[in-house]
Design a protein around this motif. Structure first.
Motif, PDB file in Angstrom:
ATOM      1  N   PRO A 160    -102.831  31.398  33.048  1.00  0.00           N
ATOM      2  CA  PRO A 160    -102.575  32.007  34.358  1.00  0.00           C
ATOM      3  C   PRO A 160    -102.075  33.446  34.306  1.00  0.00           C
ATOM      4  N   LEU A 161    -101.640  33.919  33.139  1.00  0.00           N
ATOM      5  CA  LEU A 161    -101.066  35.262  33.069  1.00  0.00           C
ATOM      6  C   LEU A 161    -101.983  36.288  32.416  1.00  0.00           C
ATOM      7  N   SER A 162    -103.197  35.878  32.079  1.00  0.00           N
ATOM      8  CA  SER A 162    -104.097  36.743  31.319  1.00  0.00           C
ATOM      9  C   SER A 162    -104.464  38.029  32.055  1.00  0.00           C
ATOM     10  N   ASN A 163    -104.492  37.992  33.374  1.00  0.00           N
ATOM     11  CA  ASN A 163    -104.916  39.167  34.140  1.00  0.00           C
ATOM     12  C   ASN A 163    -103.766  40.090  34.532  1.00  0.00           C
ATOM     13  N   LEU A 164    -102.564  39.788  34.060  1.00  0.00           N
ATOM     14  CA  LEU A 164    -101.401  40.588  34.435  1.00  0.00           C
ATOM     15  C   LEU A 164    -101.048  41.585  33.336  1.00  0.00           C
ATOM     16  N   ASP A 165    -100.401  42.685  33.731  1.00  0.00           N
ATOM     17  CA  ASP A 165     -99.967  43.644  32.723  1.00  0.00           C
ATOM     18  C   ASP A 165     -98.741  43.098  31.988  1.00  0.00           C
ATOM     19  N   ALA A 166     -98.330  43.794  30.932  1.00  0.00           N
ATOM     20  CA  ALA A 166     -97.305  43.265  30.026  1.00  0.00           C
ATOM     21  C   ALA A 166     -95.994  42.957  30.748  1.00  0.00           C
ATOM     22  N   GLU A 167     -95.543  43.864  31.622  1.00  0.00           N
ATOM     23  CA  GLU A 167     -94.273  43.655  32.310  1.00  0.00           C
ATOM     24  C   GLU A 167     -94.339  42.452  33.241  1.00  0.00           C
ATOM     25  N   LEU A 168     -95.457  42.320  33.961  1.00  0.00           N
ATOM     26  CA  LEU A 168     -95.612  41.184  34.872  1.00  0.00           C
ATOM     27  C   LEU A 168     -95.739  39.872  34.118  1.00  0.00           C
ATOM     28  N   ARG A 169     -96.343  39.907  32.954  1.00  0.00           N
ATOM     29  CA  ARG A 169     -96.466  38.681  32.146  1.00  0.00           C
ATOM     30  C   ARG A 169     -95.082  38.140  31.811  1.00  0.00           C
ATOM     31  N   VAL A 170     -94.188  39.035  31.403  1.00  0.00           N
ATOM     32  CA  VAL A 170     -92.823  38.615  31.065  1.00  0.00           C
ATOM     33  C   VAL A 170     -92.139  38.049  32.305  1.00  0.00           C
ATOM     34  N   GLU A 171     -92.282  38.750  33.436  1.00  0.00           N
ATOM     35  CA  GLU A 171     -91.662  38.305  34.680  1.00  0.00           C
ATOM     36  C   GLU A 171     -92.179  36.928  35.097  1.00  0.00           C
ATOM     37  N   MET A 172     -93.498  36.722  34.995  1.00  0.00           N
ATOM     38  CA  MET A 172     -94.086  35.449  35.408  1.00  0.00           C
ATOM     39  C   MET A 172     -93.744  34.323  34.439  1.00  0.00           C
ATOM     40  N   ARG A 173     -93.585  34.639  33.164  1.00  0.00           N
ATOM     41  CA  ARG A 173     -93.136  33.625  32.196  1.00  0.00           C
ATOM     42  C   ARG A 173     -91.782  33.078  32.624  1.00  0.00           C
TER      43      ARG A 173
END
Length: 351
Positions: A160-173
């Protein structure tokens, strides 16, 4: 909520078998991550749980129900995809409640469930917006909210996080980890990113070529891998692998020009020595290796070394004075940190 059990699950496309007899039990409320390289079968296995792919043979159980041949709508699962799959003409509120509306739920019940999910995901101020007015992270939260309102027994996440940039990936995790703690649901999560796997999972399932290589907690897999594949896949940067010989006098590692105490006490045998970057230290008095490149990331640096035999080694350095490119150095390490793998089978050698 319910757990998931797979018993000798197989998937074939014609004569080609892509899932090879998977046996796995995911406990009620557990966060289980399927991880592995592209083509390992992790998304196919997830889609088999969802019912989006037929199970060729074997048994799939959710809770106490055999769902092997059930329609996806009857399985009690909700899936969050890599793409958000939101209806662009609908508001956030309408997107989240659409599935319930199509199933004939009363308007009051839909509004209550949407409000509950919105509160959990902090989407209250966006309920009247359409997807085009949202960021990527907000859209993914709406997608997750749509799954929550269905009240499934099992949540399925397909990268689910593949399309997000690095900062958003951390936030969504962080958001997904918090969501799991808050609602306590069984979750199965697919990713190729082992950092996501390590930070989210209660249990990691490492897959390769449609087979399970190892199952365990993140730290179990990091500290006690069963084979070279798992050892190299779990951990970032990856474990270093070096040609070596295990003998009664110790383990001779040619690239390092050294012999270390033998942790397994075996007689002469060709092995692969495994050393994690964070377990290696620079020995400035040595000259076995040349510093090829240094990545300075602030509090930590990664030095890329090359041996006279052409083998490459990565080490992690902490401190303000990392080694310099072109410098010749040696390495030292605690022998307890040395992993040995059979050079032919790639299986872990233990004492």
């Amino acid at each position: 909520m319910s757990g998931v059990k797979m018993n000798n699950v197989i998937k074939q496309y014609g004569e080609i078998q892509v899932i090879h007899g998977i046996d796995l039990q995911i406990k009620d409320g557990e966060f289980c991550v399927f991880v592995g390289p592209s083509g390992c079968g992790k998304s196919t296995l997830l889609r088999m749980v969802a019912g989006l792919e037929e199970t060729t043979s074997g048994q799939m159980t959710i809770g106490t129900r055999d769902v092997t041949t059930m329609d996806p709508s009857e399985r009690g699962v909700a899936m969050v995809f890599q793409t958000y799959a939101l209806y662009p003409h609908m508001t956030v509120k309408e997107n989240m409640g659409f599935g319930l509306k199509m199933n004939g739920h009363p308007k009051s019940a839909i509004e209550a469930k949407v409000a509950e999910a919105s509160g959990i995901l902090k989407l209250d101020e966006y309920l009247d917006r359409k997807p085009a007015a949202l960021s990527g992270g907000q859209r993914q939260r709406v997608s997750i909210g749509r799954a929550i309102v269905r009240g499934p027994e099992v949540f399925l996440f397909d990268e689910p996080l593949s399309n997000l940039d690095a900062e958003l990936r951390v936030e969504m995790r962080v958001e997904i980890a918090r969501l799991h703690k808050e609602i306590g649901a069984t979750m199965i999560y697919v990713t190729h990113d082992q950092v996501e796997a390590m930070t989210l999972a209660d249990k990691i399932v490492v897959l390769r070529l449609g087979r399970i290589e190892q199952v365990g907690s993140p730290l179990d897999l990091y500290r006690d891998p069963d084979n070279k594949f798992v050892a190299g896949f779990i951990g970032s940067p990856a474990m270093n692998f070096l040609d070596a010989t295990s003998g009664e006098d110790g383990v001779t590692i040619q690239a390092l020009k050294m012999t270390a105490p033998n942790p397994i006490g075996k007689t002469s045998k060709a092995v692969t020595a495994g050393l994690r970057p964070e377990h290696l230290e620079i020995d400035p008095a040595g000259d076995a290796l040349r510093v090829d490149l240094v990545e300075t990331l602030g509090g930590v640096s990664f030095a890329y070394l090359v041996s006279d035999t052409g083998e490459k080694i990565v080490i992690e350095e902490r401190g303000d004075e990392p080694v310099s490119e072109g410098q010749r150095v040696g390495l030292k390490f605690d022998a307890k940190r040395l992993y040995l793998f059979d050079a032919e089978t790639e299986q872990r050698l233990r004492a």
